[in-house]
Write an enzyme that holds these catalytic residues in place. Sequence first.
Site, PDB file in Angstrom:
ATOM      1  N   GLU A 206       0.713  -0.963   0.016  1.00 46.79           N
ATOM      2  CA  GLU A 206       0.106  -0.015   0.098  1.00 46.79           C
ATOM      3  C   GLU A 206       0.902   1.474   0.117  1.00 46.79           C
ATOM      4  OE1 GLU A 206      -0.490  -2.653   1.824  1.00 46.79           O
ATOM      5  OE2 GLU A 206      -2.632  -3.160   1.730  1.00 46.79           O
TER       6      GLU A 206
ATOM      7  N   PHE B 134     -11.849  -7.257  14.323  1.00 38.58           N
ATOM      8  CA  PHE B 134     -10.915  -7.680  13.121  1.00 38.58           C
ATOM      9  C   PHE B 134     -10.522  -6.703  12.143  1.00 38.58           C
ATOM     10  CE2 PHE B 134      -9.829  -9.816   9.058  1.00 38.58           C
ATOM     11  CZ  PHE B 134      -8.395 -10.427   9.582  1.00 38.58           C
ATOM     12  N   GLN B 135      -9.284  -6.509  12.209  1.00 34.77           N
ATOM     13  CA  GLN B 135      -8.655  -5.154  11.025  1.00 34.77           C
ATOM     14  C   GLN B 135      -9.454  -4.011  11.406  1.00 34.77           C
ATOM     15  OE1 GLN B 135      -8.720  -6.893   7.082  1.00 34.77           O
ATOM     16  NE2 GLN B 135      -6.696  -7.735   7.509  1.00 34.77           N
TER      17      GLN B 135
ATOM     18  N   LYS C  93     -17.528  -0.197   6.225  1.00 34.14           N
ATOM     19  CA  LYS C  93     -18.194  -1.199   5.355  1.00 34.14           C
ATOM     20  C   LYS C  93     -19.637  -1.052   4.945  1.00 34.14           C
ATOM     21  CE  LYS C  93     -17.541  -6.138   3.685  1.00 34.14           C
ATOM     22  NZ  LYS C  93     -16.984  -7.109   3.860  1.00 34.14           N
TER      23      LYS C  93
ATOM     24  N   MET D 260      24.487   8.249   2.457  1.00 35.52           N
ATOM     25  CA  MET D 260      24.408   9.626   3.418  1.00 35.52           C
ATOM     26  C   MET D 260      24.619   9.335   4.838  1.00 35.52           C
ATOM     27  SD  MET D 260      23.938  12.754   2.930  1.00 35.52           S
ATOM     28  CE  MET D 260      22.884  13.476   1.598  1.00 35.52           C
TER      29      MET D 260
HETATM   30  C1  TPP Z   1      12.615   5.068   5.486  1.00 40.42           C
HETATM   31  C2  TPP Z   1      13.715   5.711   5.840  1.00 40.42           C
HETATM   32  N1  TPP Z   1      14.757   5.222   6.681  1.00 40.42           N
HETATM   33  C3  TPP Z   1      15.710   5.739   7.059  1.00 40.42           C
HETATM   34  C4  TPP Z   1      16.060   7.088   6.521  1.00 40.42           C
HETATM   35  C5  TPP Z   1      17.470   7.396   6.964  1.00 40.42           C
HETATM   36  N2  TPP Z   1      18.239   7.490   5.638  1.00 40.42           N
HETATM   37  C6  TPP Z   1      18.430   8.729   4.844  1.00 40.42           C
HETATM   38  S1  TPP Z   1      19.595   8.537   3.641  1.00 40.42           S
HETATM   39  C7  TPP Z   1      19.770   6.865   4.143  1.00 40.42           C
HETATM   40  C8  TPP Z   1      20.768   5.953   3.229  1.00 40.42           C
HETATM   41  C9  TPP Z   1      20.132   5.892   1.908  1.00 40.42           C
HETATM   42  O1  TPP Z   1      20.907   4.819   1.334  1.00 40.42           O
HETATM   43  P1  TPP Z   1      20.904   4.624  -0.254  1.00 40.42           P
HETATM   44  O2  TPP Z   1      19.604   4.424  -0.604  1.00 40.42           O
HETATM   45  O3  TPP Z   1      22.099   3.618  -0.738  1.00 40.42           O
HETATM   46  O4  TPP Z   1      21.504   6.123  -0.931  1.00 40.42           O
HETATM   47  P2  TPP Z   1      22.851   6.898  -0.829  1.00 40.42           P
HETATM   48  O5  TPP Z   1      23.206   7.528   0.133  1.00 40.42           O
HETATM   49  O6  TPP Z   1      24.080   5.490  -0.683  1.00 40.42           O
HETATM   50  O7  TPP Z   1      23.240   7.222  -2.189  1.00 40.42           O
HETATM   51  C10 TPP Z   1      19.227   6.741   5.238  1.00 40.42           C
HETATM   52  C11 TPP Z   1      19.374   5.369   6.113  1.00 40.42           C
HETATM   53  C12 TPP Z   1      15.226   7.325   5.793  1.00 40.42           C
HETATM   54  N3  TPP Z   1      15.698   8.581   4.969  1.00 40.42           N
HETATM   55  N4  TPP Z   1      14.046   6.781   5.333  1.00 40.42           N
END
Ligand code: TPP
Lengths: 580, 163
Positions: free
Chosen positions: A58, A120-121, A170, A487
């Site tokens: 979703e 439920f749900q 529903k 990052m």
């Molecule tokens: C759902 C979610 N969980 C955690 C984060 C924290 N976060 C921000 S950037 C990142 C790393 C992203 O890694 P990748 O997709 O490999 O991108 P890169 O930075 O390596 O280009 C994380 C864990 C986030 N923004 N969103």
Amino acid sequence: MTSQSKQAEMLSGAAMIIRALADEGVEYLYGYPGGAVLHIYDALFQQTKVKHVLVRHEQAATHMADAYARATGKAGVVLVTSGPGATNAVTGIATAYMDSIPMVVLTGQVMSHLIGEDAFQETDMLGISRPIVKHNMSVRRPEDIPYLIKKAFYIAQSGRPGPVVLDIPKDMTIPSQKFPYHYPDDVKLRSYQPKLKGHSGQIKKAVTALLAAKKPILYAGGGVIMGGASEELTELARYLNLPVTNTLMGLGAYPGGDKQFIGMLGMHGSYEANQTMHGADLILAVGARFDDRVTNNTKKFCPDATIIHIDIDPASISKTINAHIPIVGLVKPVLTEMLDILKQKKKKLDAAALEKWWQQINEWRQVHGGRYDTETPLLKPQYVIEQVSKITKGDAFVCSDVGQHQMFAAQYYSFNKPNRWINSGGLGTMGFGLPAAMGVKLNFPDADVVCVTGEGSIQMNIQELSTCKQYGLGVKIINLNNGYLGMVKQWQDMNYESRYASSYMDSLPDFIKLAEAYGHVGIRVTKPEELQPALERAFVEHKDQLVFLDIHIDPKEHVYPMQIPGGAINEMFLSKTERT
Amino acid sequence: MRHIISVLLENESGALARLVGLFAQRGYNIDSLTVAPTEDATLSRLTLVTHGNDQVIEQITKQLHKLIEVVKLTDLSESAHIERELMLVKVKAVGEQRDEIKRCADIFRGQIVDVSATTYTVQLVGTSDKLDAFIQALTGTPILEVVRSGVSGISRGDKTLTM
Ligand SMILES: Cc1ncc(C[n+]2csc(CCOP(=O)(O)OP(=O)(O)O)c2C)c(N)n1
Ligand SMILES: [Mg+2]
């Protein structure tokens, strides 16, 4: 569009929902079925106007609808079942909320008489979604459905847009219980009348201040894109020869290839954009909200600037940074009015002062200028984005995930049109990119639609490769694979002496085989010289297919410039060894 | 600074939860809150006492305005207004204390609205300060229970907050 002239047709609640969507002009509905919405799905099945897209989770349905809205300005529509269906949609609703994206989310609910009994749900979706929606409502009587759907669209799309949740027990959709159907032309609410035109006195004041400026800057945000005011903004900027910076959400509001464009501002903004902001004596902020990723330390923010702030949301004005000349209204009519006054007055800014200001800005442009290491044998993510920008002529829809790759895409893709850069700026939702690209591709089948992602982010909604197969969505996935949550790693390099706590992505799948397993094309790129041919194959040879480009890039690269925490907007690291 | 914000709210389910949720979500204070339907049953009137600096109060009123069900609002404390709060205090009242409490209630124009062999329940209406002062004045009297309604307020003169 209404059927008011005709004898009212008798429809069940379920049929009314679908008919109302059709009358609203909705072509696609993104969703996933379940017990509480089965009547609605059955009504969907019995007509052809509204088409349903079955996602695999979703969350993806919400991002697809969201991206459709970002690309078109019209609300995207989601249908999910109660309980887990609704909670799975929460991240997507919050993503849309943070970026002020219009969306209508229909959530199933248990039968009215079961509400509150831990049925439920059953989950209290109104309660859960309350802090992350513009508004939410529930259906109490089936005959209210057309009105509530009209109201949901009206609220979602007017004023400062945002997501609206409509919770539907529903028993409101029982097929045998029929009611007269009328779809209202419009809705008027005594408690909600968003302002449209700006205050003329304030606009005159703003023009006077603008004309007196010696070091002006135009700072444009996502509001210009959602407000459809790119043209007016561009005309105003050109008329007065103003330097323009766009926020992360505003990329494309002013053409990225134009000589007056000085780049994105903020945390990973260009050196010249951040310097120009800091040195400005006047900031014309349009549909932007001075958020913390832009201002850095608010106490040190742009000490010499008079601030004109145009925004549809009064609560965004003087929230973090005090505005000297606030103007509440839709950006489009306000900018038009400003232009009209300027043209009548036939006045421009002090030419000599502006010339000097541009000289200064052009000097700043030389300092960093988006440079990156081109000596290494490793593939650089910046180079990849530049090449993607080239092959798509800066004309693609670029849907991004979250991380370093997102910033590289923002910095190195040249966005010349609004509504083409689609990213989760406010919530920063990893997993947004692929479903977003799908939502765009479905609605713009002839356009190049790119998903810029990382090996971390793509795995958050990778299951949607299956949806792409089912609906023939030929998006191009640019997986900037650095083997790290890049990052996070960058912050660990800079603040935690390179202790990589859980930021290494171990046990990565073979993305090529994975793409193939889902019935798509996969291409691996590990050397710079392989990039061009791979892009040709992806964008030309396999034009209509989904191509997963797994591009192995320099794992050590950082995003620069990067603001120094606690500093002014113009205090930045420029590389691993240089700072302002 | 203390502010009294009066709100006309659509009398719909969920509206109050949304308003209260806003305060929790954005970290604003609620010192007291009263709410009831008006003479027009489709509208609720709400009086909310909060405190914060000017910037916070400005944000509170703007954010309240953004709620779809908020019809109108005003910051009563910006101009002349009347504020009233109702308090019921149950105190231990035995022996000589009974007269003492009665005298004290009279001075504050309170009424004894319930009596038992060992207790009085005093009803008092006034500004919050006055109610505070009454509690202070009860030194020596064991207080068993205090129930305060929170502030209700209205503007002085011709000014109204209506549709
Ligand atoms: C759902 C979610 N969980 C955690 C984060 C924290 N976060 C921000 S950037 C990142 C790393 C992203 O890694 P990748 O997709 O490999 O991108 P890169 O930075 O390596 O280009 C994380 C864990 C986030 N923004 N969103
Ligand atoms: Mg990565």
